[in-house]
Write an enzyme that holds these catalytic residues in place. Structure first.
Site, PDB file in Angstrom:
ATOM      1  N   HIS B  80     -48.840  95.446  66.482  1.00  0.00           N
ATOM      2  CA  HIS B  80     -50.146  94.811  66.710  1.00  0.00           C
ATOM      3  C   HIS B  80     -49.959  93.482  67.425  1.00  0.00           C
ATOM      4  N   ASP B 109     -55.357  85.100  99.942  1.00  0.00           N
ATOM      5  CA  ASP B 109     -54.902  86.067  98.943  1.00  0.00           C
ATOM      6  C   ASP B 109     -53.904  85.332  98.080  1.00  0.00           C
ATOM      7  N   TRP B 145     -43.176  90.359  64.955  1.00  0.00           N
ATOM      8  CA  TRP B 145     -43.113  90.120  66.406  1.00  0.00           C
ATOM      9  C   TRP B 145     -42.060  89.060  66.717  1.00  0.00           C
ATOM     10  N   SER B 173     -44.027  88.708  83.840  1.00  0.00           N
ATOM     11  CA  SER B 173     -44.686  87.411  83.698  1.00  0.00           C
ATOM     12  C   SER B 173     -44.080  86.381  84.637  1.00  0.00           C
ATOM     13  N   ARG B 453     -47.846  86.699  53.892  1.00  0.00           N
ATOM     14  CA  ARG B 453     -48.213  87.591  54.989  1.00  0.00           C
ATOM     15  C   ARG B 453     -47.223  88.746  55.060  1.00  0.00           C
TER      16      ARG B 453
HETATM   17  C1  HEA Z   1     -53.784  87.553  70.674  1.00  0.00           C
HETATM   18  C2  HEA Z   1     -53.300  87.955  69.610  1.00  0.00           C
HETATM   19  C3  HEA Z   1     -53.998  88.623  68.457  1.00  0.00           C
HETATM   20  C4  HEA Z   1     -55.255  89.178  68.342  1.00  0.00           C
HETATM   21  C5  HEA Z   1     -56.330  89.285  69.406  1.00  0.00           C
HETATM   22  C6  HEA Z   1     -55.360  89.676  67.007  1.00  0.00           C
HETATM   23  C7  HEA Z   1     -56.487  90.334  66.497  1.00  0.00           C
HETATM   24  C8  HEA Z   1     -56.606  90.787  65.194  1.00  0.00           C
HETATM   25  N1  HEA Z   1     -55.663  90.696  64.201  1.00  0.00           N
HETATM   26 FE1  HEA Z   1     -53.780  89.957  64.407  1.00  0.00          FE
HETATM   27  N2  HEA Z   1     -51.910  89.208  64.624  1.00  0.00           N
HETATM   28  C9  HEA Z   1     -51.400  88.566  65.721  1.00  0.00           C
HETATM   29  C10 HEA Z   1     -52.058  88.357  66.916  1.00  0.00           C
HETATM   30  C11 HEA Z   1     -53.346  88.787  67.187  1.00  0.00           C
HETATM   31  N3  HEA Z   1     -54.196  89.426  66.330  1.00  0.00           N
HETATM   32  C12 HEA Z   1     -50.063  88.105  65.472  1.00  0.00           C
HETATM   33  C13 HEA Z   1     -49.171  87.332  66.437  1.00  0.00           C
HETATM   34  C14 HEA Z   1     -49.754  88.500  64.171  1.00  0.00           C
HETATM   35  C15 HEA Z   1     -48.443  88.252  63.403  1.00  0.00           C
HETATM   36  C16 HEA Z   1     -47.617  89.474  63.381  1.00  0.00           C
HETATM   37  C17 HEA Z   1     -46.391  89.320  62.577  1.00  0.00           C
HETATM   38  O1  HEA Z   1     -46.491  88.933  61.402  1.00  0.00           O
HETATM   39  O2  HEA Z   1     -45.308  89.590  63.114  1.00  0.00           O
HETATM   40  C18 HEA Z   1     -50.939  89.171  63.664  1.00  0.00           C
HETATM   41  C19 HEA Z   1     -51.047  89.687  62.369  1.00  0.00           C
HETATM   42  C20 HEA Z   1     -52.222  90.152  61.808  1.00  0.00           C
HETATM   43  C21 HEA Z   1     -52.416  90.388  60.412  1.00  0.00           C
HETATM   44  C22 HEA Z   1     -51.383  90.117  59.325  1.00  0.00           C
HETATM   45  C23 HEA Z   1     -50.567  91.303  59.103  1.00  0.00           C
HETATM   46  C24 HEA Z   1     -49.490  91.041  58.136  1.00  0.00           C
HETATM   47  O3  HEA Z   1     -49.113  89.888  57.922  1.00  0.00           O
HETATM   48  O4  HEA Z   1     -49.017  92.034  57.584  1.00  0.00           O
HETATM   49  C25 HEA Z   1     -53.702  90.864  60.248  1.00  0.00           C
HETATM   50  C26 HEA Z   1     -54.305  91.218  58.966  1.00  0.00           C
HETATM   51  O5  HEA Z   1     -55.443  91.131  58.776  1.00  0.00           O
HETATM   52  C27 HEA Z   1     -54.293  90.890  61.557  1.00  0.00           C
HETATM   53  C28 HEA Z   1     -55.591  91.325  61.827  1.00  0.00           C
HETATM   54  C29 HEA Z   1     -56.190  91.231  63.086  1.00  0.00           C
HETATM   55  C30 HEA Z   1     -57.527  91.722  63.344  1.00  0.00           C
HETATM   56  C31 HEA Z   1     -58.416  92.406  62.358  1.00  0.00           C
HETATM   57  C32 HEA Z   1     -57.775  91.429  64.671  1.00  0.00           C
HETATM   58  C33 HEA Z   1     -59.055  91.747  65.395  1.00  0.00           C
HETATM   59  O6  HEA Z   1     -59.517  90.625  66.082  1.00  0.00           O
HETATM   60  C34 HEA Z   1     -58.893  92.890  66.332  1.00  0.00           C
HETATM   61  C35 HEA Z   1     -60.253  93.323  66.859  1.00  0.00           C
HETATM   62  C36 HEA Z   1     -60.213  94.421  67.860  1.00  0.00           C
HETATM   63  C37 HEA Z   1     -60.383  95.696  67.571  1.00  0.00           C
HETATM   64  C38 HEA Z   1     -60.501  96.138  66.182  1.00  0.00           C
HETATM   65  C39 HEA Z   1     -60.407  96.691  68.655  1.00  0.00           C
HETATM   66  C40 HEA Z   1     -61.576  97.620  68.574  1.00  0.00           C
HETATM   67  C41 HEA Z   1     -61.131  99.004  68.302  1.00  0.00           C
HETATM   68  C42 HEA Z   1     -61.949  99.933  67.813  1.00  0.00           C
HETATM   69  C43 HEA Z   1     -63.356  99.676  67.473  1.00  0.00           C
HETATM   70  C44 HEA Z   1     -61.441 101.274  67.541  1.00  0.00           C
HETATM   71  C45 HEA Z   1     -61.871 102.194  68.593  1.00  0.00           C
HETATM   72  C46 HEA Z   1     -60.676 102.953  68.927  1.00  0.00           C
HETATM   73  C47 HEA Z   1     -60.472 103.561  70.086  1.00  0.00           C
HETATM   74  C48 HEA Z   1     -61.438 103.538  71.211  1.00  0.00           C
HETATM   75  C49 HEA Z   1     -59.150 104.258  70.296  1.00  0.00           C
HETATM   76  N4  HEA Z   1     -53.375  90.465  62.488  1.00  0.00           N
HETATM   77  C1  HEA Z   2     -53.346  80.029  70.848  1.00  0.00           C
HETATM   78  C2  HEA Z   2     -52.407  79.878  70.038  1.00  0.00           C
HETATM   79  C3  HEA Z   2     -52.135  78.675  69.170  1.00  0.00           C
HETATM   80  C4  HEA Z   2     -52.558  77.370  69.286  1.00  0.00           C
HETATM   81  C5  HEA Z   2     -53.408  76.740  70.350  1.00  0.00           C
HETATM   82  C6  HEA Z   2     -51.975  76.678  68.170  1.00  0.00           C
HETATM   83  C7  HEA Z   2     -52.162  75.316  67.946  1.00  0.00           C
HETATM   84  C8  HEA Z   2     -51.509  74.597  66.962  1.00  0.00           C
HETATM   85  N1  HEA Z   2     -50.679  75.110  65.992  1.00  0.00           N
HETATM   86 FE1  HEA Z   2     -50.240  77.068  65.707  1.00  0.00          FE
HETATM   87  N2  HEA Z   2     -49.569  78.979  65.600  1.00  0.00           N
HETATM   88  C9  HEA Z   2     -49.902  80.003  66.436  1.00  0.00           C
HETATM   89  C10 HEA Z   2     -50.734  79.935  67.529  1.00  0.00           C
HETATM   90  C11 HEA Z   2     -51.327  78.759  67.978  1.00  0.00           C
HETATM   91  N3  HEA Z   2     -51.254  77.544  67.393  1.00  0.00           N
HETATM   92  C12 HEA Z   2     -49.277  81.221  66.017  1.00  0.00           C
HETATM   93  C13 HEA Z   2     -49.402  82.583  66.703  1.00  0.00           C
HETATM   94  C14 HEA Z   2     -48.541  80.908  64.884  1.00  0.00           C
HETATM   95  C15 HEA Z   2     -47.725  81.844  63.971  1.00  0.00           C
HETATM   96  C16 HEA Z   2     -46.566  82.486  64.598  1.00  0.00           C
HETATM   97  C17 HEA Z   2     -45.923  83.412  63.620  1.00  0.00           C
HETATM   98  O1  HEA Z   2     -45.257  82.908  62.694  1.00  0.00           O
HETATM   99  O2  HEA Z   2     -46.097  84.638  63.742  1.00  0.00           O
HETATM  100  C18 HEA Z   2     -48.743  79.486  64.663  1.00  0.00           C
HETATM  101  C19 HEA Z   2     -48.129  78.790  63.628  1.00  0.00           C
HETATM  102  C20 HEA Z   2     -48.177  77.408  63.503  1.00  0.00           C
HETATM  103  C21 HEA Z   2     -47.328  76.673  62.612  1.00  0.00           C
HETATM  104  C22 HEA Z   2     -46.246  77.248  61.702  1.00  0.00           C
HETATM  105  C23 HEA Z   2     -46.822  77.648  60.412  1.00  0.00           C
HETATM  106  C24 HEA Z   2     -45.843  78.336  59.555  1.00  0.00           C
HETATM  107  O3  HEA Z   2     -45.386  79.425  59.910  1.00  0.00           O
HETATM  108  O4  HEA Z   2     -45.529  77.775  58.508  1.00  0.00           O
HETATM  109  C25 HEA Z   2     -47.665  75.342  62.766  1.00  0.00           C
HETATM  110  C26 HEA Z   2     -47.031  74.222  62.029  1.00  0.00           C
HETATM  111  O5  HEA Z   2     -47.044  73.139  62.419  1.00  0.00           O
HETATM  112  C27 HEA Z   2     -48.707  75.289  63.772  1.00  0.00           C
HETATM  113  C28 HEA Z   2     -49.320  74.111  64.213  1.00  0.00           C
HETATM  114  C29 HEA Z   2     -50.225  74.055  65.270  1.00  0.00           C
HETATM  115  C30 HEA Z   2     -50.805  72.808  65.757  1.00  0.00           C
HETATM  116  C31 HEA Z   2     -50.587  71.437  65.207  1.00  0.00           C
HETATM  117  C32 HEA Z   2     -51.600  73.160  66.819  1.00  0.00           C
HETATM  118  C33 HEA Z   2     -52.391  72.203  67.692  1.00  0.00           C
HETATM  119  O6  HEA Z   2     -52.206  72.486  69.046  1.00  0.00           O
HETATM  120  C34 HEA Z   2     -53.839  72.205  67.354  1.00  0.00           C
HETATM  121  C35 HEA Z   2     -54.556  71.044  67.970  1.00  0.00           C
HETATM  122  C36 HEA Z   2     -56.061  71.104  67.833  1.00  0.00           C
HETATM  123  C37 HEA Z   2     -56.817  70.398  66.972  1.00  0.00           C
HETATM  124  C38 HEA Z   2     -56.233  69.488  65.976  1.00  0.00           C
HETATM  125  C39 HEA Z   2     -58.301  70.575  66.925  1.00  0.00           C
HETATM  126  C40 HEA Z   2     -59.115  69.757  67.891  1.00  0.00           C
HETATM  127  C41 HEA Z   2     -58.842  68.315  67.822  1.00  0.00           C
HETATM  128  C42 HEA Z   2     -59.759  67.365  67.522  1.00  0.00           C
HETATM  129  C43 HEA Z   2     -61.176  67.690  67.253  1.00  0.00           C
HETATM  130  C44 HEA Z   2     -59.285  65.961  67.585  1.00  0.00           C
HETATM  131  C45 HEA Z   2     -59.133  65.192  66.368  1.00  0.00           C
HETATM  132  C46 HEA Z   2     -58.315  65.834  65.316  1.00  0.00           C
HETATM  133  C47 HEA Z   2     -57.460  65.218  64.499  1.00  0.00           C
HETATM  134  C48 HEA Z   2     -56.972  63.839  64.705  1.00  0.00           C
HETATM  135  C49 HEA Z   2     -56.985  65.960  63.283  1.00  0.00           C
HETATM  136  N4  HEA Z   2     -48.994  76.555  64.194  1.00  0.00           N
END
Ligand code: HEA
Ligand code: HEA
Ligand code: CUA
Ligand SMILES: [Cu+2]
Lengths: 290, 528, 375
Positions: B80, B109, B145, B173, B453
């Site tokens: 996923h 282009d 992942w 990419s 998780r």
């Molecule tokens: C861009 C990244 C992205 C996006 C878009 C999403 C979207 C969603 N994610 Fe996830 N997710 C991740 C990135 C993302 N996720 C990552 C990085 C992890 C961590 C993995 C890891 O632990 O290694 C994670 C893990 C993760 C977990 C934790 C699993 C675990 O720890 O075991 C869960 C559980 O609720 C979850 C749920 C969902 C759901 C419900 C959506 C929904 O928003 C999805 C909505 C979309 C649909 C549901 C599509 C519609 C389909 C249909 C209506 C069916 C029709 C079918 C056909 C036509 C064939 N995601």
């Molecule tokens: C689009 C993707 C995205 C973005 C933008 C961010 C943004 C940020 N993430 Fe996140 N992060 C993920 C995707 C992302 N993350 C994913 C996929 C994981 C899990 C990966 C995995 O383990 O599978 C993760 C996990 C993750 C962790 C590890 C957690 C753990 O595994 O224990 C941490 C810890 O520091 C973190 C921090 C942050 C912070 C500080 C930001 C900052 O950039 C956020 C900054 C924004 C704001 C703060 C809000 C707006 C600000 C204001 C309104 C201003 C004023 C605010 C203050 C002064 C508070 N992220």
């Protein structure tokens, strides 16, 4: 307000082409074959077929580019794109090497000393690897791969350094010749560079063979063997590739391609060659010497 | 951007329109065709990845194993994430870049059109390779992942397929990004200085740089996994002097910038949309640019916040904590600028604007929880719980995905020349916005209460909120079928769109006809 | 004025359920150590900072959305920059962040200082169980998911998870610590990375093969504290819970004595000759608790991941080969070396069981003495 004028330069956008798609097919075949091989099945045929298609496609694709280039389809503007493309590609390669250098530095400055009890990791040493002495080069506390000798810097590697450095000079010589429209020297310079490059690869193979047969230094020799072969092997692949590119450029030079003003292919190959050269200096210092 | 191009007659010296039939799509070198390919591909993969998410949520609907075995559950979690990140969100952004960057900077282009075709046409092969692991001996990769060794080394026949598909996706990419950078640097119309570029172009410029700098590092990391498994190396094996944690450092050196790769283009999109519908120029254009650059810079020095529990030296923990917290500052600047752009504007709320506003609010909620995660001692409690899952889904789903949807509604009339059905669009927004919160908000609570998780079954005290979350997931998922319907309907027909499309829209792309000619800006406009 | 009201109402609205959630256990637990309290404080501080910033920023935004819309006939303003406000909203967040970071850094330093501990416990992660060792007391044992939970969790078990007390959070042998003493935990792993987490103790530390991590706790209140493995470690990652029982000194001492007596009895077991029936009975319990997670209770394994033991060449072949793989495992696979986890008697029993049950009927048996000879 903006305006358009008809004397503005025109950017060359190529026709439709099947070659990129074919590249993907070839590459996928090659990789799938290798996957089969790794999984213990026979993938030789797939690998060869993929590689064959890949090479054929490269010939056709680059052939097209070369004839466009020789047909004067490209001007300064297109040239700019090629330069940017090549520079950023080389940057991506730098980052690829950075991952492996990072592994080397991490092992040398962090994981190996930790295993030996440095820093806050005293217990790691006391409880798990009691007799381990952290001295680089090492194959780790479990003596993975058995006793081995490290590769000394001042034998073949030093000669290889000289070879690569001189090849950097010869390619510059060729470049000057090209700019001065001295075709003879261009060809000599290029031929010398290609020769030095392949010689480097051959010596590297000799070095590997020596390491495997006489020094028991193999890929299995713990972290030293791992980083040694990963870095030098990956570099060796790049030298080979660079030498092949230069060979193509050499043949094109012999056929009379390139002008003193317009010779991007030559320059790209030279950049790549210098990049490979610089990486080697890093290797020589950090893998062999220090 | 008060430039207008006078560009109607298409000065095409090559007389090549699109090829006929499906060969057009295999052989095209046209940025619009390639953009379209990317976007459809991405939509398809969004449904594939979403279906996997629905399997996860269905299993978690109740405690006890209901539907699948644990190992299959882990495969679903892993796949996923890989599918959503690498095959849905990233290609969607690249597709948008392909379509819009040349139009926005007045380029004929993309700079390297043949390579552009290749960047796309790697994807279907790489993704087929990745997804087909579900059908091989031992099943798909199930180590998350993040592919941490030694666990990932226990993967069966899928292992080399995983590694090589990551390599191929990386090549795609990198090539795509090189193309984008070369286009931006070399093909801007005369007078389009860097500080006049639309923000979407700027954010992509910086994103492309992040991609070129980090995808090779990921490739290096997985290469070492491959040699550790098959060629006897010891990179991640303490017995040989390596360290499993070393993989995590290398992975997150890629992985953290990667999450900004998934959000910076979204920032760009929102910065295009909000001024349009507020009918007021973007507030703080140059600070937006600097903030983006600062985020990109900081993203390289915060990676270890994903690894607070691996037992780093205290000094490192403090450093990574503080660097991470700093990212809130430039991100805050962006949020404040968006709000100030709306302030005293004359707003209307068509679907793109709704999604953009939803983005600002819900992305910030995700950012806030990110800030909480950054606090290292507290992260010891949050780490690897559903609190993290809630955090990153807030930034990714109502963050990145909402921004993509906003951009599709925003530019679709330009692309296909027809307006989408506004009423359906609004319904789609409201359903999505409500369900996405039902889906992910409760996950904060179950995380704080202690649910780890990546588990297929959980203690009974987490049952209620998991059930709510699963209901939200199905609601959200099925609402997305509406999106596909709306897009297809608009592509097939509908009210003819004007060139300008939106009353407040500014920029070169709106000076072209809707849809634009197959080759636009063959003669570049001059921007004054 | 009006804005203040809205903000106030929002804060109140958020506040009231929050205190309720705390009771339902939907917030981070305060825990039972000084450090867990401190972390809880940091968590709540950060939470309120975010709430306040959120209320202010989105308050302004929604005000604008309500008032500055075209349908109200507003003419758009044209301002688009102001260096002053940009500086203000850069500096204020920096100040807020620094004031959060300082106490956090102080807490970190305290947490990482495990010197002067009064008891050491070494924790080793295995797929999918925890091993606890008290080096000073000479105690060592395995801790696995309770059998009730395991049965109920199986696909199609028909047992409602709600009917099992502490479903998925119960173990056979809890780890015991004395109250009010600084206890130092050392973590490592035998196979993949695991992570040891007990929310009430605010300890989460990765167990990494080949390395030792440490962490300390000083539990203030007697009781049983439950947690789980929190690093994905394969199929049964969700099924390797942790129970920590904190006792007063006397209770702890009694427990230590009991454990020592049990260990002595087990050592005796390995020094005598067993009958086939005894071996089969003991073998069955060990198989169920230790091997069935992979090879399945039926012995059918999981195709592609874990081989079937029913009719396998090894379990029906030479006894030596069979003992060997159980003792030493198979490098590079999930099949681990059980020599350090199981006693001679245990291994003799489980091998005998595998050869004469699970659909096999080789007929021979292994004695503890045979195992000892092969170690
Ligand atoms: C861009 C990244 C992205 C996006 C878009 C999403 C979207 C969603 N994610 Fe996830 N997710 C991740 C990135 C993302 N996720 C990552 C990085 C992890 C961590 C993995 C890891 O632990 O290694 C994670 C893990 C993760 C977990 C934790 C699993 C675990 O720890 O075991 C869960 C559980 O609720 C979850 C749920 C969902 C759901 C419900 C959506 C929904 O928003 C999805 C909505 C979309 C649909 C549901 C599509 C519609 C389909 C249909 C209506 C069916 C029709 C079918 C056909 C036509 C064939 N995601
Ligand atoms: C689009 C993707 C995205 C973005 C933008 C961010 C943004 C940020 N993430 Fe996140 N992060 C993920 C995707 C992302 N993350 C994913 C996929 C994981 C899990 C990966 C995995 O383990 O599978 C993760 C996990 C993750 C962790 C590890 C957690 C753990 O595994 O224990 C941490 C810890 O520091 C973190 C921090 C942050 C912070 C500080 C930001 C900052 O950039 C956020 C900054 C924004 C704001 C703060 C809000 C707006 C600000 C204001 C309104 C201003 C004023 C605010 C203050 C002064 C508070 N992220
Ligand atoms: Cu052990 Cu997860
Ligand atoms: Cu991060």
């Amino acid at each position: 307000m903006a305006s358009s004028s008809n004397d503005a330069p025109h950017y060359y956008v190529p026709h439709q082409t099947i070659w990129p798609f074919m590249m993907s097919v070839g590459l996928t075949g090659l990789v799938l074959g290798f996957i089969h091989y790794l999984n213990g099945d026979s993938g030789t045929f797939l690998m060869l077929a993929g590689a064959g298609l890949l090479i054929y496609t490269l010939f056709r694709w680059f052939g097209e580019v070369i004839s466009e280039s020789e047909g004067r389809q490209y001007g300064k503007w297109e040239d700019g794109s090629f330069r940017l493309g090549m520079s950023w590609f080389i940057f991506s390669e730098v980052m690829f090497f950075a991952a492996f250098f990072g592994a080397l530095f991490y092992a040398r400055t962090l994981s190996v000393p930790w295993l030996g009890g440095a820093g806050e990791e005293a217990e790691t040493h006391n409880l798990l690897w009691n007799t381990y002495q952290a001295i680089w080069p090492t194959n780790g506390p479990a003596d993975v791969g058995g006793e081995f000798e490290a590769m000394p810097a001042w034998g073949l590697p030093a000669i290889n350094t000289l070879l690569l450095l001189s090849s950097g000079a010869t390619v510059t010589w060729a470049h000057h010749a090209l700019k001065a429209n001295n075709r003879q020297h261009l060809i000599y310079g290029l031929a010398a560079t290609v020769g030095l490059g392949f010689l480097f690869v051959i010596l590297q193979a000799v070095e590997y063979s020596h390491a495997y047969h006489e020094m028991n230094l193999t890929l299995h020799s713990g972290i030293y063997g791992s980083t040694f072969y990963m870095l030098t092997g990956f570099h060796g692949m790049h030298v080979t590739l660079g030498a092949i590119i230069l060979t193509v450029v050499l043949f094109r030079a012999i056929k009379g391609h390139f002008t003193p003003q317009n010779h991007f292919a030559f320059e790209a190959a030279a950049w790549y060659w210098h990049f490979v050269d610089v990486v080697w200096l890093g290797l020589f210092i950090f893998v062999y010497w220090l | 951007m008060n430039a207008q191009a006078v560009q109607h007659a298409d000065h095409d010296h090559h007389d090549h329109g699109p090829a006929k039939g499906w060969m057009r799509w295999l052989t095209t070198t046209n940025h619009k065709d390639i953009g379209t390919l990317y976007l459809w591909f991405s939509l398809l993969m969004f449904f594939v990845g979403g279906t996997m998410a629905l399997v996860i949520r269905a299993e978690l609907f109740q405690p006890g194993l209901q539907l699948v075995q644990p190992e299959f559950f882990n495969q679903m979690t892993t796949m996923h994430a890989l599918v959503m990140i690498f095959l849905a969100v990233m290609p969607a952004f690249v597709g948008l870049a392909n379509w819009m960057i040349p139009l926005m900077i007045g380029a004929p282009d993309m700079a390297l059109p043949r390579m552009n075709n290749w960047s796309f046409w790697i994807l279907p092969f790489a993704s087929t390779m990745l997804i087909s692991t579900l059908f091989v001996d031992g099943g798909a990769p199930a180590g998350g992942w993040t592919m941490y060794p030694p666990l990932v080394l226990q993967t069966g026949a899928a292992f080399p397929m995983l590694i090589f598909s990551v390599h191929l996706l990386g090549i795609s990419s990198i090539m795509g990004s090189i193309n984008i950078i070369a286009t931006i640097m070399n093909l801007r119309a005369p007078g389009m200085t860097y500080m006049k570029m639309p923000l979407f172009v700027w954010t992509w410029f910086i994103t492309a740089y992040l991609l070129i700098a980090t995808m090779p590092v990921l490739a290096g990391a997985v290469t070492m996994l491959l040699t550790d498994k098959y060629f006897g190396t010891s990179f991640f094996n303490a017995a040989g002097g390596g360290d499993p944690v070393m993989f995590q450092h290398i992975f997150w050196f890629f992985g953290h910038p990667e999450v900004y790769i998934l959000i910076l283009p979204a920032f760009g999109i929102v910065s295009q949309i909000i001024p349009t519908f507020a009918r007021k120029p973007l507030f703080g254009y140059s600070s937006m640019v600097y903030a983006t650059a600062s985020i990109a810079f900081l993203s390289f020095i915060v990676w270890a916040h994903h690894m607070f529990t691996v037992g780093m030296p205290v000094a490192a923990e403090v450093f990574f904590m503080m660097a991470t917290m700093l990212i809130a500052v430039p991100t805050g600047v962006k949020v404040f600028n968006w709000v100030s752009t709306m302030w005293k504007g004359a707003m209307t709320f068509e679907t793109p604007m709704l999604f953009a506003i939803g983005f600002v609010v819900m992305f910030s909620i995700g950012g806030f929880s990110g800030l909480m995660l950054a606090i290292a001692p507290a992260d010891f409690q949050y780490h690897d719980t559903y609190f993290v899952v809630a955090h990153f889904h807030y930034v990714l789903v109502p963050g990145a995905v909402f921004a993509i949807m906003a951009s599709v509604y925003y530019w679709l009339p330009k692309w296909c020349g027809h307006m989408y059905d506004e009423k359906l669009g609004q319904i789609h927004f409201w359903l999505s916005a409500i369900f996405v919160n039902v889906l992910f908000f409760p996950q904060h609570f179950i995380g704080l209460a202690g649910m780890p998780r990546r588990i297929p079954d959980y203690a009974v005290q987490f049952a209620d909120f998991n059930m709510i979350s699963s209901i939200g997931a199905f609601g959200f998922g099925f609402s997305q079928l509406m999106f596909a319907y709306i897009v297809i309907k608009a592509v097939r027909g509908g009210k003819q769109a004007t060139d300008q499309v939106w009353e407040g829209a500014q920029g070169l792309e709106w000076t072209l006809s809707s849809p634009p000619p197959y080759h636009s800006f063959s003669v570049q406009p001059h921007i004054k | 004025m009006k804005r203040k009201h809205i903000a106030g109402a929002l804060v109140a609205a958020l506040l009231s359920p929050l205190s309720a959630w705390a009771d339902w256990g939907m917030n981070m637990p305060r825990g039972v150590t000084e450090l867990s309290e401190e972390i809880y404080g940091l968590h709540m501080a950060a939470f309120w900072v975010c709430v306040v910033i959120g209320v202010v920023v989105f308050g302004a935004m929604f005000y604008s959305i309500l008032k500055h819309r075209k349908s109200l006939g507003v003419k758009p303003a044209t301002f688009h920059e102001s260096t002053t406000v940009e500086i203000i909203w850069t500096v204020i967040p920096v100040i807020i962040l620094v004031s959060l970071a300082i106490p956090a850094a102080q807490a970190l330093v305290k947490m990482e200082d495990s010197s002067n501990s009064e008891l050491t416990i070494q924790v080793t992660g295995h797929q999918w169980k925890w091993q606890y060792e008290y080096p000073e007391q000479g105690i060592k044992f395995m801790s696995v998911l309770g059998s009730k939970s395991r049965e109920a969790s199986a696909l199609g078990s028909g047992i409602a998870p709600g009917s099992v007390e502490h479903y998925l959070l119960e173990v056979d042998n809890p780890v015991v610590v004395p109250v009010g003493k600084k206890v130092r935990f050392l973590f490592t792993s035998n196979d993949v990375i695991h992570s040891w987490w007990v929310p009430d103790l605010a300890v989460k530390k990765d167990a990494i093969p080949g390395f030792i991590n440490d962490m300390w706790v000083k539990v203030e209140k007697p009781g049983t504290y439950r947690g789980q493995c929190t690093e994905l470690c394969g199929k049964d990652h969700g099924f390797m819970p942790i129970n920590v029982v904190a006792m007063d000194d006397a209770g702890f001492q009694a427990w230590v004595d009991e454990q020592k007596a049990a260990a002595a009895a087990a050592a005796d077991d390995s020094n005598r000759v067993w009958t086939q029936d005894e071996l089969m009975a003991k073998g069955e319990t060990i198989y169920k608790s230790t091997c069935a997670a992979c090879h399945q209770a039926s012995g059918a394994g999981i195709p592609g991941a874990f081989p079937a033991l029913t009719g396998s060449a090894i379990t029906t072949g030479d006894l030596k080969g069979h003992v060997d793989i159980v003792l030493h495992g198979k490098a590079g696979t999930a099949m681990q070396a059980f020599s350090s986890q199981l006693s001679d008697a245990d291994i003799a029993a489980v091998v005998t069981y595998e050869r004469n049950a699970l659909g096999n009927s080789v007929g021979d048996m292994a004695q503890p003495a045979d195992i000892k000879a092969m170690r």
